[in-house]
Structure formats: structure tokens, C-alpha cells
Design a protein around this motif. Structure first.
Motif, PDB file in Angstrom:
ATOM      1  N   VAL A 197      -3.997 -14.742  -5.362  1.00  0.00           N
ATOM      2  CA  VAL A 197      -5.145 -14.022  -5.921  1.00  0.00           C
ATOM      3  C   VAL A 197      -4.609 -13.002  -6.929  1.00  0.00           C
ATOM      4  O   VAL A 197      -3.958 -12.022  -6.547  1.00  0.00           O
ATOM      5  N   VAL A 198      -4.840 -13.243  -8.205  1.00  0.00           N
ATOM      6  CA  VAL A 198      -4.314 -12.381  -9.268  1.00  0.00           C
ATOM      7  C   VAL A 198      -5.347 -11.309  -9.593  1.00  0.00           C
ATOM      8  O   VAL A 198      -6.491 -11.613  -9.933  1.00  0.00           O
ATOM      9  N   ARG A 199      -4.916 -10.051  -9.499  1.00  0.00           N
ATOM     10  CA  ARG A 199      -5.820  -8.930  -9.770  1.00  0.00           C
ATOM     11  C   ARG A 199      -5.159  -7.953 -10.758  1.00  0.00           C
ATOM     12  O   ARG A 199      -4.282  -8.335 -11.538  1.00  0.00           O
ATOM     13  N   LEU A 221       0.829  -1.204   0.000  1.00  0.00           N
ATOM     14  CA  LEU A 221       0.000   0.000   0.000  1.00  0.00           C
ATOM     15  C   LEU A 221       0.870   1.263   0.000  1.00  0.00           C
ATOM     16  O   LEU A 221       0.625   2.209  -0.756  1.00  0.00           O
ATOM     17  N   GLY A 222       1.902   1.278   0.850  1.00  0.00           N
ATOM     18  CA  GLY A 222       2.814   2.420   0.877  1.00  0.00           C
ATOM     19  C   GLY A 222       3.578   2.564  -0.422  1.00  0.00           C
ATOM     20  O   GLY A 222       3.795   3.680  -0.921  1.00  0.00           O
ATOM     21  N   ILE A 238      -8.772  -1.203  -3.503  1.00  0.00           N
ATOM     22  CA  ILE A 238      -7.957  -0.091  -3.987  1.00  0.00           C
ATOM     23  C   ILE A 238      -7.862  -0.148  -5.504  1.00  0.00           C
ATOM     24  O   ILE A 238      -8.251  -1.135  -6.138  1.00  0.00           O
ATOM     25  N   THR A 239      -7.337   0.934  -6.101  1.00  0.00           N
ATOM     26  CA  THR A 239      -7.154   0.991  -7.555  1.00  0.00           C
ATOM     27  C   THR A 239      -5.685   1.217  -7.884  1.00  0.00           C
ATOM     28  O   THR A 239      -5.105   2.203  -7.434  1.00  0.00           O
ATOM     29  N   PRO A 240      -5.072   0.307  -8.638  1.00  0.00           N
ATOM     30  CA  PRO A 240      -5.642  -0.963  -9.103  1.00  0.00           C
ATOM     31  C   PRO A 240      -5.756  -1.958  -7.951  1.00  0.00           C
ATOM     32  O   PRO A 240      -5.013  -1.868  -6.974  1.00  0.00           O
ATOM     33  N   SER A 241      -6.677  -2.910  -8.081  1.00  0.00           N
ATOM     34  CA  SER A 241      -6.790  -3.946  -7.052  1.00  0.00           C
ATOM     35  C   SER A 241      -5.485  -4.745  -7.021  1.00  0.00           C
ATOM     36  O   SER A 241      -4.829  -4.945  -8.043  1.00  0.00           O
ATOM     37  N   LEU A 242      -5.108  -5.168  -5.812  1.00  0.00           N
ATOM     38  CA  LEU A 242      -3.760  -5.708  -5.587  1.00  0.00           C
ATOM     39  C   LEU A 242      -3.697  -7.223  -5.752  1.00  0.00           C
ATOM     40  O   LEU A 242      -4.483  -7.960  -5.146  1.00  0.00           O
TER      41      LEU A 242
END
Length: 363
Positions: A351-353, A258-259, A289-293
């Protein structure tokens, strides 16, 4: 006021049978258990937990120490553990050590003074706190979670396999230069995730492919991810050309990711167009969040439930051992086999996003 004797009389059983139904520590036939519970409900009996604890030397409470409650991963784990403990008739005393050894020692002293039956412990540093080792030496049942500590039972996830799945994905997408932002160097989760990443990169790439892996270590916090990206930018890491420029950032947990995401945006580097980004833990915000992680999902509820169940098993074993010692205090104790230290290792899921894509030169 209804007493335990009233319940026993109404159910047609002995007081000790009612006590065993309430404690759950002795096998009782299902028809008898249901008859006792029906009498408790009908009479409105409420057991005096304090009195029960004084008699049984049990407080029916567990201590839970986490290193950073600001991290949603620990918050969700604490919630799941509280639910699992409550379902088994225990309360939980939650302590946030904030990665401070002195604070941790103070909390351990407080929990022991309250006679908790056992400890659920999330290590936050490579070296175990001396106060924890003293509690273990004194016979307090302890189960560690997330990070391994030698000679202590624990519940963990397969961090190596999680790193390997990430490495294989990134290699198959074509990434050959990566920045790994880890937590504290030498911490078991950091080491396992990094070693797994290396294995996955080797598995997913061609045999002749050379991988450039830049390593940075620090705290498992968003600020570390943010500061590391900016520090690398000042060093010219993202201005490098060819295989020297990282096309993917692998964060050792979701908070670091996130950071890092914020810092990449401030540097006008778009994820994943200019640089892919991955995390680890699978906390709820990663999907929002954008883009999803893209991240490795830990089975938090399963980990929490398994940790509580293992600790209650250790508490029961400790009580049985103590009872045997009392019964045989006049006899020479018999030699016992070296106890097996149980470790529960649970699988993780990749989990691929949206935050990963092939590197720019491969598009």
C-alpha cells in the motif's frame, strides 16, 4: 426445563442426532439439521456446555497466546480469531505473554488445566518455549501464526514477497542507501522481510547500482524504532554525505515505523522530503497518521480464519486418532505414514502512501 430428549422428540430424531447437530462433528442431512434447529429454537433449548464437555472430553474452547497485545496488529488478529471461533461454536481464552517466557509458561499451564481443545500460538522469540514443546509432545493440537516453528502446522503471510515489493519500490524511486530497523535478529519474519528487501532492491535498481544497507535489530515495538533513529543520529549516520546517508528507513513492522517517525521529526528530518519511511503489517493507524504510512498490508481476517479452521481440523484429526487407539488398544497398531505438516501461506499487498518519495538528490 427443556431437555435434549424433548428436542429429539419434537424433531422426530434420536438424541444422538440432536447431539451431532449441536457438535457439528458428524455429517447430518440438511433437512434433518434444519428440523432439529427449528425444534431447538421453538422449545428454547439451551445445551449444557459443561455437561457436553465432560461427556465428550471437549471444552469447546481454544487458547490464544499473543506476545504483545499493545501492538494493534495482535489486537486485530485476536478479535478476528475470536469471531471465527465463535462462529464455529468455540470460545477463546486470550493470554498476553508480553514476550516473557515465564509468563508464557504460566499461561500454557493454565490453559491446559482448563482442558482447552487446542492452542493458537503467536511466537515472539526465536527459541520455542519449552512449555509449548511439552504441550505438543503431550498431544495438544497447536497451530502457530505469524512466525514459523519447525515441525508445527501454521498460517503465515509471504513476508519475503512483502519485503521484495518494498525494495523494488524504493529502488525504482532512486534510493540506494537505506536503514533497515528489524525486530529480533534471526526471527523468521525479520529474516524473510530483510531477504525480500534485498531481492527487491536488486530487481528495482540497475545492475551496476551499489546499495548501502544499514541494519539494526531489536524488539517489534515503537520504542525500538524511536531509540534506533536517535542512536543512529548520535553516531552521525544522518549527518553523513553522499551514498553513506540513508534516504529511506525501512521498518520491519508498523509499530517500529511509528516510533521512527516521531524520532525523525524530533531531529527536524521531514518525511518524505528528507527521508522516506515504510512499515509492514498494515494496521489501521497507518492510514491516519501524517504523513500516511507506506506499508505492506497483511490479510489479517483471512489469516485469523485460516488459523482457526486449521486448528479445528487438527482437533478433529486428534480426536479421531484417539478414538481409533481406544478401539484398537488390544491390537498392535499399524504403521502409519509420516504426517504432513500443513503450512498455509497467504499473499500480502503493498500500500503506497505519502511517506515515500524519491531521495533528495534525485528531485
Amino acid at each position: 426445563m427443556t431437555t435434549i430428549k424433548d428436542v429429539a422428540r419434537a424433531a422426530g430424531v434420536s438424541v444422538s442426532t440432536v447431539s451431532h447437530v449441536l457438535s457439528g462433528r458428524r455429517p447430518i442431512s440438511e433437512p434433518t439439521r434444519l428440523r432439529v434447529l427449528e425444534a431447538i429454537e421453538r422449545l428454547g433449548y439451551r445445551p449444557n456446555r459443561l455437561a457436553q464437555g465432560l461427556v465428550s472430553k471437549s471444552s469447546r474452547s481454544l487458547g490464544l497466546l499473543v506476545p504483545d497485545l499493545a501492538n494493534p496488529f495482535f489486537g486485530s488478529m485476536a478479535e478476528a480469531m475470536e469471531i471465527a471461533a465463535h462462529d464455529r461454536g468455540y470460545s477463546v481464552i486470550l493470554c498476553n505473554t508480553n514476550l516473557d517466557p515465564k509468563r508464557e509458561a504460566d499461561y500454557l499451564s493454565m490453559l491446559l488445566s482448563r482442558q482447552v481443545d487446542g492452542l493458537l500460538y503467536f511466537p515472539g522469540t526465536r527459541v520455542p518455549n519449552r512449555a509449548l514443546l511439552e504441550a505438543v509432545a503431550a498431544g495438544v493440537p497447536v497451530v502457530v501464526v505469524d512466525e514459523r516453528i519447525d515441525n508445527l502446522p501454521g498460517v503465515f503471510v509471504d513476508n519475503f514477497d512483502g519485503g521484495r515489493q518494498l525494495g523494488r519500490l524504493l529502488a525504482q524511486l532512486g534510493h540506494r542507501s537505506l536503514l533497515f530497523i528489524g525486530g529480533p535478529e534471526g526471527l523468521p519474519t525479520v529474516t524473510d522481510r530483510l531477504n525480500g528487501l534485498r531481492a527487491g532492491l536488486a530487481e528495482g535498481g540497475s545492475a551496476s547500482a551499489t546499495v548501502n544497507l544499514l541494519l539494526r535489530f531489536g524488539e517489534y515495538r515503537a520504542s525500538h524504532g524511536y531509540e534506533t533513529i536517535h542512536a543512529c543520529a548520535r553516531e552521525g549516520v544522518f549527518a553523513a554525505v553522499g551514498d553513506e546517508r540513508p534516504t529511506a528507513v525501512v521498518a520491519a513492522n508498523d509499530m517500529i515505523a511509528l516510533g521512527a517517525l516521531r524520532a525523525l521529526r524530533e531531529l527536524q528530518l521531514q518525511v518524505p522530503r528528507d527521508c522516506s519511511l515504510t512499515g509492514f503489517d498494515g494496521v489501521e493507524f497507518t492510514a491516519m497518521i501524517t504523513p500516511s504510512l507506506t506499508t505492506v498490508q497483511q490479510p489479517s481476517t483471512r489469516v485469523a480464519t485460516a488459523a482457526v479452521e486449521l486448528l479445528l481440523q487438527r482437533i478433529e484429526a486428534h480426536e479421531h486418532h484417539r478414538d481409533r487407539e481406544r478401539a484398537n488398544h488390544e491390537h498392535q497398531p499399524s504403521a502409519e505414514a509420516t504426517p504432513v505438516i500443513p503450512h498455509v501461506v497467504l499473499p500480502v499487498t503493498l500500500v503506497v502512501r505519502e511517506s515515500v518519495a524519491p531521495p533528495p538528490q534525485r528531485r
